[in-house]
Design a protein around this motif. Sequence first.
Motif, PDB file in Angstrom:
ATOM      1  N   ASP A 149       0.798  -1.225   0.000  1.00 12.46           N
ATOM      2  CA  ASP A 149       0.000   0.000   0.000  1.00 12.46           C
ATOM      3  C   ASP A 149       0.829   1.273   0.000  1.00 12.46           C
ATOM      4  O   ASP A 149       0.459   2.260  -0.637  1.00 12.46           O
ATOM      5  N   THR A 150       1.948   1.298   0.705  1.00 17.63           N
ATOM      6  CA  THR A 150       2.725   2.539   0.751  1.00 17.63           C
ATOM      7  C   THR A 150       4.136   2.263   1.259  1.00 17.63           C
ATOM      8  O   THR A 150       4.462   1.127   1.649  1.00 17.63           O
ATOM      9  N   GLU A 151       4.956   3.293   1.235  1.00 13.84           N
ATOM     10  CA  GLU A 151       6.309   3.250   1.785  1.00 13.84           C
ATOM     11  C   GLU A 151       6.452   4.343   2.829  1.00 13.84           C
ATOM     12  O   GLU A 151       5.734   5.336   2.785  1.00 13.84           O
ATOM     13  N   ALA A 152       7.363   4.141   3.769  1.00 13.53           N
ATOM     14  CA  ALA A 152       7.500   5.088   4.874  1.00 13.53           C
ATOM     15  C   ALA A 152       8.939   5.588   4.996  1.00 13.53           C
ATOM     16  O   ALA A 152       9.890   4.857   4.737  1.00 13.53           O
ATOM     17  N   TYR A 153       9.083   6.807   5.389  1.00 15.89           N
ATOM     18  CA  TYR A 153      10.316   7.579   5.639  1.00 15.89           C
ATOM     19  C   TYR A 153      11.402   7.375   4.570  1.00 15.89           C
ATOM     20  O   TYR A 153      12.578   7.216   4.856  1.00 15.89           O
ATOM     21  N   THR A 154      10.980   7.436   3.308  1.00 13.51           N
ATOM     22  CA  THR A 154      11.918   7.357   2.184  1.00 13.51           C
ATOM     23  C   THR A 154      12.987   8.441   2.307  1.00 13.51           C
ATOM     24  O   THR A 154      12.687   9.591   2.625  1.00 13.51           O
ATOM     25  N   GLY A 155      14.223   8.093   2.036  1.00 15.69           N
ATOM     26  CA  GLY A 155      15.317   9.053   2.007  1.00 15.69           C
ATOM     27  C   GLY A 155      15.991   9.302   3.340  1.00 15.69           C
ATOM     28  O   GLY A 155      17.011   9.996   3.394  1.00 15.69           O
ATOM     29  N   ALA A 156      15.470   8.725   4.435  1.00 15.01           N
ATOM     30  CA  ALA A 156      16.071   8.934   5.756  1.00 15.01           C
ATOM     31  C   ALA A 156      17.171   7.897   5.961  1.00 15.01           C
ATOM     32  O   ALA A 156      17.003   6.906   6.681  1.00 15.01           O
ATOM     33  N   ILE A 157      18.316   8.107   5.336  1.00 19.69           N
ATOM     34  CA  ILE A 157      19.356   7.093   5.247  1.00 19.69           C
ATOM     35  C   ILE A 157      20.308   7.078   6.432  1.00 19.69           C
ATOM     36  O   ILE A 157      21.282   6.322   6.432  1.00 19.69           O
ATOM     37  N   ALA A 158      20.045   7.875   7.455  1.00 23.76           N
ATOM     38  CA  ALA A 158      20.863   7.885   8.671  1.00 23.76           C
ATOM     39  C   ALA A 158      19.994   8.417   9.806  1.00 23.76           C
ATOM     40  O   ALA A 158      18.998   9.100   9.577  1.00 23.76           O
ATOM     41  N   ARG A 159      20.392   8.127  11.032  1.00 24.60           N
ATOM     42  CA  ARG A 159      19.596   8.586  12.161  1.00 24.60           C
ATOM     43  C   ARG A 159      19.527  10.114  12.193  1.00 24.60           C
ATOM     44  O   ARG A 159      18.517  10.685  12.595  1.00 24.60           O
ATOM     45  N   GLY A 160      20.593  10.748  11.742  1.00 29.66           N
ATOM     46  CA  GLY A 160      20.582  12.204  11.683  1.00 29.66           C
ATOM     47  C   GLY A 160      19.571  12.757  10.700  1.00 29.66           C
ATOM     48  O   GLY A 160      19.240  13.942  10.743  1.00 29.66           O
ATOM     49  N   LEU A 161      19.072  11.901   9.792  1.00 23.49           N
ATOM     50  CA  LEU A 161      18.052  12.298   8.819  1.00 23.49           C
ATOM     51  C   LEU A 161      16.692  11.690   9.146  1.00 23.49           C
ATOM     52  O   LEU A 161      15.770  11.749   8.329  1.00 23.49           O
ATOM     53  N   GLU A 162      16.563  11.105  10.333  1.00 23.55           N
ATOM     54  CA  GLU A 162      15.290  10.503  10.735  1.00 23.55           C
ATOM     55  C   GLU A 162      14.161  11.505  10.556  1.00 23.55           C
ATOM     56  O   GLU A 162      14.302  12.687  10.840  1.00 23.55           O
ATOM     57  N   ARG A 163      13.019  11.020  10.075  1.00 20.24           N
ATOM     58  CA  ARG A 163      11.925  11.943   9.802  1.00 20.24           C
ATOM     59  C   ARG A 163      10.565  11.290   9.986  1.00 20.24           C
ATOM     60  O   ARG A 163      10.439  10.062  10.019  1.00 20.24           O
ATOM     61  N   ASP A 164       9.567  12.153  10.129  1.00 16.47           N
ATOM     62  CA  ASP A 164       8.179  11.721  10.151  1.00 16.47           C
ATOM     63  C   ASP A 164       7.653  11.667   8.724  1.00 16.47           C
ATOM     64  O   ASP A 164       8.000  12.495   7.890  1.00 16.47           O
ATOM     65  N   ASP A 165       6.803  10.689   8.467  1.00 15.86           N
ATOM     66  CA  ASP A 165       6.161  10.573   7.160  1.00 15.86           C
ATOM     67  C   ASP A 165       4.663  10.403   7.375  1.00 15.86           C
ATOM     68  O   ASP A 165       4.225   9.867   8.407  1.00 15.86           O
ATOM     69  N   PHE A 166       3.899  10.873   6.394  1.00 16.16           N
ATOM     70  CA  PHE A 166       2.445  10.861   6.501  1.00 16.16           C
ATOM     71  C   PHE A 166       1.899  10.302   5.187  1.00 16.16           C
ATOM     72  O   PHE A 166       1.772  11.022   4.193  1.00 16.16           O
ATOM     73  N   SER A 167       1.591   9.014   5.198  1.00 21.85           N
ATOM     74  CA  SER A 167       1.310   8.282   3.968  1.00 21.85           C
ATOM     75  C   SER A 167      -0.167   7.925   3.875  1.00 21.85           C
ATOM     76  O   SER A 167      -0.754   7.393   4.821  1.00 21.85           O
ATOM     77  N   LEU A 168      -0.738   8.177   2.706  1.00 24.94           N
ATOM     78  CA  LEU A 168      -2.112   7.792   2.441  1.00 24.94           C
ATOM     79  C   LEU A 168      -2.215   6.267   2.359  1.00 24.94           C
ATOM     80  O   LEU A 168      -1.426   5.619   1.676  1.00 24.94           O
ATOM     81  N   LEU A 169      -3.187   5.691   3.061  1.00 24.96           N
ATOM     82  CA  LEU A 169      -3.483   4.263   2.974  1.00 24.96           C
ATOM     83  C   LEU A 169      -4.752   4.094   2.152  1.00 24.96           C
ATOM     84  O   LEU A 169      -5.818   4.580   2.524  1.00 24.96           O
ATOM     85  N   GLN A 170      -4.639   3.386   1.035  1.00 25.66           N
ATOM     86  CA  GLN A 170      -5.764   3.257   0.117  1.00 25.66           C
ATOM     87  C   GLN A 170      -6.397   1.876   0.113  1.00 25.66           C
ATOM     88  O   GLN A 170      -7.506   1.712  -0.405  1.00 25.66           O
ATOM     89  N   LYS A 171      -5.728   0.889   0.708  1.00 29.91           N
ATOM     90  CA  LYS A 171      -6.200  -0.487   0.574  1.00 29.91           C
ATOM     91  C   LYS A 171      -6.623  -1.130   1.889  1.00 29.91           C
ATOM     92  O   LYS A 171      -7.082  -2.269   1.890  1.00 29.91           O
ATOM     93  N   VAL A 172      -6.456  -0.443   2.990  1.00 34.15           N
ATOM     94  CA  VAL A 172      -6.807  -1.042   4.272  1.00 34.15           C
ATOM     95  C   VAL A 172      -8.326  -1.036   4.457  1.00 34.15           C
ATOM     96  O   VAL A 172      -9.006  -0.075   4.095  1.00 34.15           O
ATOM     97  N   ARG A 173      -8.847  -2.129   5.014  1.00 36.66           N
ATOM     98  CA  ARG A 173     -10.271  -2.255   5.293  1.00 36.66           C
ATOM     99  C   ARG A 173     -10.440  -2.799   6.719  1.00 36.66           C
ATOM    100  O   ARG A 173      -9.648  -3.623   7.181  1.00 36.66           O
ATOM    101  N   GLU A 174     -11.495  -2.338   7.372  1.00 35.11           N
ATOM    102  CA  GLU A 174     -11.764  -2.776   8.736  1.00 35.11           C
ATOM    103  C   GLU A 174     -12.207  -4.233   8.759  1.00 35.11           C
ATOM    104  O   GLU A 174     -12.980  -4.680   7.908  1.00 35.11           O
ATOM    105  N   GLN A 175     -11.720  -4.974   9.743  1.00 31.11           N
ATOM    106  CA  GLN A 175     -12.209  -6.333   9.975  1.00 31.11           C
ATOM    107  C   GLN A 175     -12.202  -6.600  11.468  1.00 31.11           C
ATOM    108  O   GLN A 175     -11.182  -6.352  12.153  1.00 31.11           O
ATOM    109  N   ASP A 176     -13.336  -7.056  11.983  1.00 29.60           N
ATOM    110  CA  ASP A 176     -13.480  -7.362  13.408  1.00 29.60           C
ATOM    111  C   ASP A 176     -13.099  -6.172  14.280  1.00 29.60           C
ATOM    112  O   ASP A 176     -12.471  -6.325  15.339  1.00 29.60           O
TER     113      ASP A 176
END
Length: 498
Positions: A149-176
């Motif tokens: 469905d998505t990828e997270a924190y692309t490009g954060a190749i070191a802890r010094g570049l750690e970052r927040d990411d906000f990704s759209l989820l298009q395929k998740v559906r509720e169950q139980d």
Amino acid sequence: MNRWWMTAMIMALGLLAAGCMDRHRLAQPGPVTADPKSAIMGITTRDGVEVTFDGPAAIQGDKLVAKVKHKPYETALANVQRYWVETRSLNKAKTIGLAAGVTVAVVAVVVAAALAGSVGGLGSPRGGSGAGGCCLYVYSWDGERYNFDTEAYTGAIARGLERDDFSLLQKVREQDGEYRLLISNDADETQYTDLLELWVVDHEPGVTVRSGSDGSLYSVTAPLGPLAAQDGQGNDLLAWLTKRDGLIWEPEPAAQRQEVVLTFPKPAGAQQAKLVASATETPWAGEMAGRMLGLLGPQLPAWYEQIDRNPAARQELLAWMAREELFALRIEVEEATGWQVRGMMPIAGPFVSDERVAPLDVSRAVGNQLRVRLRPPAGFWAFNSFAVDYSAERPLPVTRLEPVRARDAAGRDLLPALRVADGRYYEMHQVGERATVAFAAPSAVPGMERTLFLHSRGYYHMHVAEGGEPDAVAFQKILTEPGAGTAFSAKVYAGKSR
């Protein structure tokens, strides 16, 4: 076809060849070998035409031949931008379509092929000194299976570049009463995930909700497509950039920058605009990140440490990234004084091209049209579609959900690591490591529609072979000399294409 591309195809198809057979449609950067488990079922041509075949196409010399609507069809291989391949593999999961262009490097082909498999039978791409990395891969449960469905924190190749990411989820559906995700290390890297949080937005029908790079959410109610789109040579790109489809503009790696100018309508008195962009980094960008880091050889761990702990070294790297626009792209608006930077397009992808919003100050744009310019380094960015929205923001109430359950394959409880961003990481060191995460789904709000986002925080270290002598001089040149990074990319690409 040269031997390098043929090797790439063999490697990619090998990852999909085992087990109980299922069909998957994905893009390939070149013709496949004559394997009974794979078939070319469509193409995108270089002039922007999507062609779907009645049955598998065949490669005959330098031509592709097939049937379209029961009539013979043929075209030169040189006219093909993307090959849409149906591959049979072990997987029983839902097909995941990926657009990996003709310019993609061998390791990116392997990644694309692996992602086309199921979670249970996913291939494990490996790399050498030129291996590319990417990010954390996220699969969503749809009630029957996990789908990429998505990828997270692309490009954060070191802890010094750690970052927040906000990704759209298009395929998740509720169950139980739950939303369930699976996170996976599908690249040759070590991943450090500090936070996974689900954002639930219940909003008015007819409103599209999209995120910005800083986690701001925007309502899109009246998007306007471009009136015109051209590259720096005056070529018409309108068919490529108007809607989200299989036409993805992705020029080959080159030393010089490309240029894209988009023209949109602009209402009188407009002060602010929301640029809605479906754009990603390319798999080649990940390949090049690995190549560049590979220049450090055995000095790479020490470099990671320096970026993490030395503010001056980290600032030098951030300045390079901003100047070269390899991981964030300046958005320019034409004003009476010329082109001015009025926004930034953050890194995303490379395999999921969702829409993100970049707010723009358009108060100084002249006339009844808005002209926007992007100057991406060739080979590092892929553009799918653009639109602008001038509408006022609508209410977007957000319910933030901590995970209620998180376990790795061994059953270890990961909640302490993932519930809060506190420096306690869930670490995945090997390709194929996975964990499942569940969130309690809030009750539906009558009369409202729901959009979900994944808020993640983390970073990763790419695995780069440390053999051979380091070339710190070449690495430093890339960091300090304008254009040296894209020149290095073009040289590597020219060597692979022979």
